[in-house]
Enzyme design. Structure first.
Site, PDB file in Angstrom:
ATOM      1  N   ASP A  75      31.315 -60.912  23.185  1.00  0.00           N
ATOM      2  CA  ASP A  75      31.685 -60.158  21.972  1.00  0.00           C
ATOM      3  C   ASP A  75      33.201 -59.993  21.835  1.00  0.00           C
ATOM      4  O   ASP A  75      33.767 -60.217  20.758  1.00  0.00           O
ATOM      5  CB  ASP A  75      31.047 -58.758  21.961  1.00  0.00           C
ATOM      6  N   LEU A 119      35.460 -60.717  41.280  1.00  0.00           N
ATOM      7  CA  LEU A 119      35.480 -59.271  41.529  1.00  0.00           C
ATOM      8  C   LEU A 119      36.909 -58.808  41.812  1.00  0.00           C
ATOM      9  O   LEU A 119      37.309 -57.720  41.412  1.00  0.00           O
ATOM     10  CB  LEU A 119      34.535 -58.915  42.684  1.00  0.00           C
ATOM     11  N   GLU A 150      36.294 -60.781  32.943  1.00  0.00           N
ATOM     12  CA  GLU A 150      35.833 -62.140  32.650  1.00  0.00           C
ATOM     13  C   GLU A 150      36.213 -62.594  31.245  1.00  0.00           C
ATOM     14  O   GLU A 150      36.360 -63.786  30.992  1.00  0.00           O
ATOM     15  CB  GLU A 150      34.314 -62.240  32.884  1.00  0.00           C
ATOM     16  N   ARG A 207      32.172 -74.670  43.789  1.00  0.00           N
ATOM     17  CA  ARG A 207      30.924 -74.755  43.018  1.00  0.00           C
ATOM     18  C   ARG A 207      30.827 -75.993  42.154  1.00  0.00           C
ATOM     19  O   ARG A 207      29.741 -76.553  42.008  1.00  0.00           O
ATOM     20  CB  ARG A 207      30.832 -73.532  42.114  1.00  0.00           C
TER      21      ARG A 207
HETATM   22  C1  LIG Z   1      24.376 -62.868  38.865  1.00  0.00           C
HETATM   23  C2  LIG Z   1      25.870 -62.830  39.046  1.00  0.00           C
HETATM   24  C3  LIG Z   1      26.410 -62.735  40.330  1.00  0.00           C
HETATM   25  C4  LIG Z   1      27.796 -62.721  40.517  1.00  0.00           C
HETATM   26  N1  LIG Z   1      28.299 -62.625  41.801  1.00  0.00           N
HETATM   27  C5  LIG Z   1      29.652 -62.537  41.996  1.00  0.00           C
HETATM   28  C6  LIG Z   1      30.196 -62.347  43.295  1.00  0.00           C
HETATM   29  O1  LIG Z   1      29.476 -62.221  44.282  1.00  0.00           O
HETATM   30  N2  LIG Z   1      31.542 -62.295  43.444  1.00  0.00           N
HETATM   31  C7  LIG Z   1      32.381 -62.409  42.371  1.00  0.00           C
HETATM   32  O2  LIG Z   1      33.598 -62.364  42.565  1.00  0.00           O
HETATM   33  N3  LIG Z   1      31.875 -62.558  41.122  1.00  0.00           N
HETATM   34  C8  LIG Z   1      30.539 -62.622  40.902  1.00  0.00           C
HETATM   35  N4  LIG Z   1      30.040 -62.769  39.622  1.00  0.00           N
HETATM   36  C9  LIG Z   1      30.947 -62.718  38.481  1.00  0.00           C
HETATM   37  C10 LIG Z   1      31.374 -61.283  38.237  1.00  0.00           C
HETATM   38  O3  LIG Z   1      30.324 -60.412  38.563  1.00  0.00           O
HETATM   39  C11 LIG Z   1      31.750 -61.071  36.786  1.00  0.00           C
HETATM   40  O4  LIG Z   1      32.669 -62.040  36.377  1.00  0.00           O
HETATM   41  C12 LIG Z   1      32.397 -59.687  36.621  1.00  0.00           C
HETATM   42  O5  LIG Z   1      31.577 -58.703  37.198  1.00  0.00           O
HETATM   43  C13 LIG Z   1      32.676 -59.377  35.171  1.00  0.00           C
HETATM   44  O6  LIG Z   1      33.121 -58.060  35.083  1.00  0.00           O
HETATM   45  P1  LIG Z   1      33.657 -57.466  33.704  1.00  0.00           P
HETATM   46  O7  LIG Z   1      34.107 -56.076  34.004  1.00  0.00           O
HETATM   47  O8  LIG Z   1      34.629 -58.415  33.118  1.00  0.00           O
HETATM   48  O9  LIG Z   1      32.396 -57.462  32.742  1.00  0.00           O
HETATM   49  P2  LIG Z   1      30.885 -56.934  32.878  1.00  0.00           P
HETATM   50  O10 LIG Z   1      30.598 -56.324  34.195  1.00  0.00           O
HETATM   51  O11 LIG Z   1      30.022 -58.043  32.425  1.00  0.00           O
HETATM   52  O12 LIG Z   1      30.843 -55.758  31.819  1.00  0.00           O
HETATM   53  C14 LIG Z   1      30.961 -55.996  30.433  1.00  0.00           C
HETATM   54  C15 LIG Z   1      30.974 -54.658  29.725  1.00  0.00           C
HETATM   55  O13 LIG Z   1      31.307 -54.867  28.365  1.00  0.00           O
HETATM   56  C16 LIG Z   1      30.493 -54.082  27.546  1.00  0.00           C
HETATM   57  N5  LIG Z   1      30.424 -54.750  26.232  1.00  0.00           N
HETATM   58  C17 LIG Z   1      30.270 -56.071  25.964  1.00  0.00           C
HETATM   59  N6  LIG Z   1      30.287 -56.299  24.630  1.00  0.00           N
HETATM   60  C18 LIG Z   1      30.496 -55.090  24.044  1.00  0.00           C
HETATM   61  C19 LIG Z   1      30.624 -54.658  22.698  1.00  0.00           C
HETATM   62  N7  LIG Z   1      30.542 -55.492  21.655  1.00  0.00           N
HETATM   63  N8  LIG Z   1      30.803 -53.342  22.472  1.00  0.00           N
HETATM   64  C20 LIG Z   1      30.867 -52.453  23.497  1.00  0.00           C
HETATM   65  N9  LIG Z   1      30.752 -52.814  24.793  1.00  0.00           N
HETATM   66  C21 LIG Z   1      30.577 -54.114  25.054  1.00  0.00           C
HETATM   67  C22 LIG Z   1      29.171 -53.979  28.273  1.00  0.00           C
HETATM   68  O14 LIG Z   1      28.503 -52.800  27.901  1.00  0.00           O
HETATM   69  C23 LIG Z   1      29.632 -53.921  29.742  1.00  0.00           C
HETATM   70  O15 LIG Z   1      29.879 -52.596  30.121  1.00  0.00           O
HETATM   71  C24 LIG Z   1      28.656 -62.796  39.402  1.00  0.00           C
HETATM   72  C25 LIG Z   1      28.118 -62.863  38.117  1.00  0.00           C
HETATM   73  C26 LIG Z   1      26.741 -62.918  37.952  1.00  0.00           C
HETATM   74  C27 LIG Z   1      26.201 -63.065  36.560  1.00  0.00           C
END
Ligand SMILES: Cc1cc2nc3c(=O)[nH]c(=O)nc-3n(C[C@H](O)[C@H](O)[C@H](O)COP(=O)(O)OP(=O)(O)OC[C@H]3O[C@@H](n4cnc5c(N)ncnc54)[C@H](O)[C@@H]3O)c2cc1C
Length: 582
Positions: free
Chosen positions: A222, A402, A385, A287
């Protein structure tokens, strides 16, 4: 539609690891009015699914230095990472780990009481590539879950205001500056206008552009779509990483922790085929290398299973104690989704869409770059991300996301604090319901005959067929044409549920539109890059070409179905590009 106005100093969109760490840092400044807008309850953010771990050169288990971590990150990213940003990542990783420890994060411990480190993920090595090294810190295989719990508790303690189940639908960027955003209160069916001096997009990835993915259904890009719709560029979108070990037929991730703890990959005849492709690092190679090796085994007719289209993870030689204490989630997933016991059975796996390497271009303070290069959008930040700093280059190293979300989430907040103390309240747009918001309003009111779910399913099929691990010009052109048709169909989407309160269909229809944007930017960028590097492999251009392509891609949408592509050089400070061998 009526608008409810609020005013904040800073708004964080997203409550995953990046958003929560930023919110916590902002909350240290007691005088700031800070809100976190999140479409999910914070603890349901995808960060909670991260099983593997967090890479930091603490040097507890064995000798290690941030420079070694830097080298692995740069080489893993096939030399496309900006090395000034990677240096920050690898040095600050260490501080972030100790800060989490002081907040109460339940790290696994070595017998001497210090934080334990393991080989949990591919490609971390000692002394610039000599052999695999234990760099990952973790809490069993629930590291991400523990990050969310630790940070959320600290945010509550500091009184951070959460606007939960609020969907951001437009971010106001005009004349190179941001003045706030528009958000839909999913619970009450109301539209809110949030005026703010600083906005951080921390909305996570967009793995839902593919049918087989490790990503939660809510990962729909988004924030990236909102920025793109406001005329900002996206960076390195062609690099979408596939994880080698998704549960066959489902895509659910079996963490690299499995291979880190000693599980191997075997083909249909029980042979450890990684010896053919990465003789030194074997299963612990990056990977992209492992994913392509698996597909090559399958293509060569050496796959397993009833259709010969998978390979297997073999855990059978691991002590029961390791499976129980180090891999409880993995064992549970295998049992739940396949009805198998990893202690007795081979586990069928196939590569699955996992991680968005590119995203919204930022500098090392999370400031969004209007031209993708140097010109900052005043008041707009991105981290996690959804952002591209770029520390992962063409391919992310396991455990580095992370670290990225925490290091750069916090840095963005530090700069936001500086900005809000000096910036006067910006003026919001004169007509906040015009422009990109119109699409959301059309969906909320609209009664077209097309189903958003059908559009999404077709989008995922097209991307999987033409823009996954292997790509070529014909396939990518056909994907772009199909996405154009889907865009037309999307303009006719109508909802069955016409209510306002808790209208999940409206949320999902909006998200499908964001996926279309992410998919278009991915395919347009993939078509442009006529080389193979990291997660982007072109069958028609199988070699890496540093003379022409040691550059980041930038993509803008100029008109429906038309794209402008630009580029910028990679920052190389320590490590000159070399051939990647594992
Ligand atoms: C299954 C899995 C395992 C993984 N394992 C690892 C690992 O072991 N080590 C590692 O380094 N990485 C790992 N990754 C990658 C890592 O977890 C992610 O890249 C990281 O956690 C992303 O964090 P973030 O804070 O950017 O977003 P996210 O944790 O995805 O959070 C996104 C947030 O945005 C909010 N949001 C989104 N769109 C909107 C909107 N339009 N309006 C309001 N809120 C919105 C959501 O509510 C959520 O709170 C893994 C990923 C997956 C899918």
């Amino acid at each position: 539609m009526d608008l409810l106005w609020h005013e904040w100093d800073a708004v964080v969109v997203g409550a995953g690891g990046a958003g929560l760490y930023a919110a916590l840092e902002l909350a240290q400044s007691a005088d700031l009015r800070v809100a976190v807008v999140t479409k999910l309850h914070p603890l349901r953010s995808h960060t909670g699914a991260a099983q593997g771990g967090l890479g930091a050169a603490l040097g507890h288990a064995e000798e290690d230095y941030p420079e070694w971590h830097m080298f692995d990150t740069v080489k893993g990213g096939d030399y496309l990472a900006d090395q000034d940003a990677v240096e920050i990542l690898c040095h600050e990783a260490i501080r972030v780990v100790f800060e989490l420890e002081h907040m109460g994060f339940p790290f696994d411990r070595a017998p001497d009481g210090r934080i334990e480190q393991r080989v949990r993920a591919g490609g971390h090595t000692r002394n610039f590539g000599e052999r695999p090294l234990a760099r990952s810190v973790y809490a069993a295989d629930r590291t991400g879950q523990m990050i969310l719990h630790t940070l959320y508790q600290q945010c509550l303690r500091r009184g951070v205001r959460f606007l939960e189940e609020f969907l951001a639908v437009d971010v106001w960027v005009e004349d190179g500056a941001c003045s706030g955003l528009l958000a839909w209160d999913i619970r009450r069916g109301e539209l809110h206008a949030l005026r703010a001096k600083a906005v951080l997009l921390a909305t996570g990835g967009w793995g839902q552009i593919y049918r087989t993915t490790t990503n939660a259904v809510t990962l729909t890009g988004d924030g990236v779509a909102l920025a793109w719709r406001r005329g900002l560029p996206l960076e390195d979108m062609e690099f979408y990483q596939f994880h080698p070990t998704g549960i066959y037929g489902r895509g659910i991730l079996l963490s690299e922790a499995s291979r880190g703890e000693g599980a191997y990959l075997v083909n249909g005849s029980g042979e450890r085929f990684m010896e053919r492709y990465a003789p030194t690092l074997l299963e612990l190679a990056p990977r992209d290398v492992v994913s392509r090796s698996i597909f090559r085994e399958i293509q060569a007719g050496r796959g397993g299973g009833p259709h010969g289209d998978c390979v297997f993870l073999d855990f059978r030689h691991l002590p029961e104690e390791v499976r129980r204490t180090k891999l409880p989630e993995v064992s549970g997933l295998v049992h739940k989704y396949l009805g198998l016991d990893p202690g007795r059975d081979l586990v069928p796996v196939r590569p699955t869409a996992h991680y968005a390497v590119g995203g919204i271009p930022t500098d090392v303070w999370g400031r969004v770059l209007a031209d993708g290069k140097a010109q900052v959008v005043e008041g707009l930040y991105a981290a996690g991300e959804c952002a591209c700093v770029s520390v992962h280059g063409a391919n992310r190293r396991g455990t580095n996301s992370l670290v990225d979300i925490l290091v750069f989430g916090r840095r963005a907040a530090q700069d936001m604090i500086r900005l809000v103390h000096s910036r006067p309240s910006p003026t919001p747009p004169r007509s906040p319901l015009e422009g990109p918001a119109e699409e959301f309003l059309r969906l909320a009111d609209g009664g077209g005959g097309e189903s958003h779910a059908r559009v999404r399913a077709e989008l995922q099929r097209v991307m999987e067929e033409h823009c996954s691990v292997f790509r070529n010009e014909g396939g990518l052109r056909s994907a772009l044409a199909s996405l154009g048709d889907l865009r037309d169909r999307y303009a006719r989407v109508g909802l069955v549920d016409r209510g306002r309160v808790y209208n999940q269909e409206l949320v999902e229809a909006f998200e499908t539109g964001c996926l279309l944007d992410c998919a278009e930017a991915t395919v347009a960028s993939a078509l442009h890059r006529t080389e193979s590097r990291g997660a982007h492999f072109r069958e028609d251009y199988p070699e890496r070409d540093d003379t022409r392509w040691l550059r980041h891609t930038l993509v803008w949408r100029s008109a429906p179905g038309e794209y402008r592509i630009g580029d910028k050089p990679v920052v190389v400070t320590r490590f000159a590009p070399k051939e990647r061998r594992y």
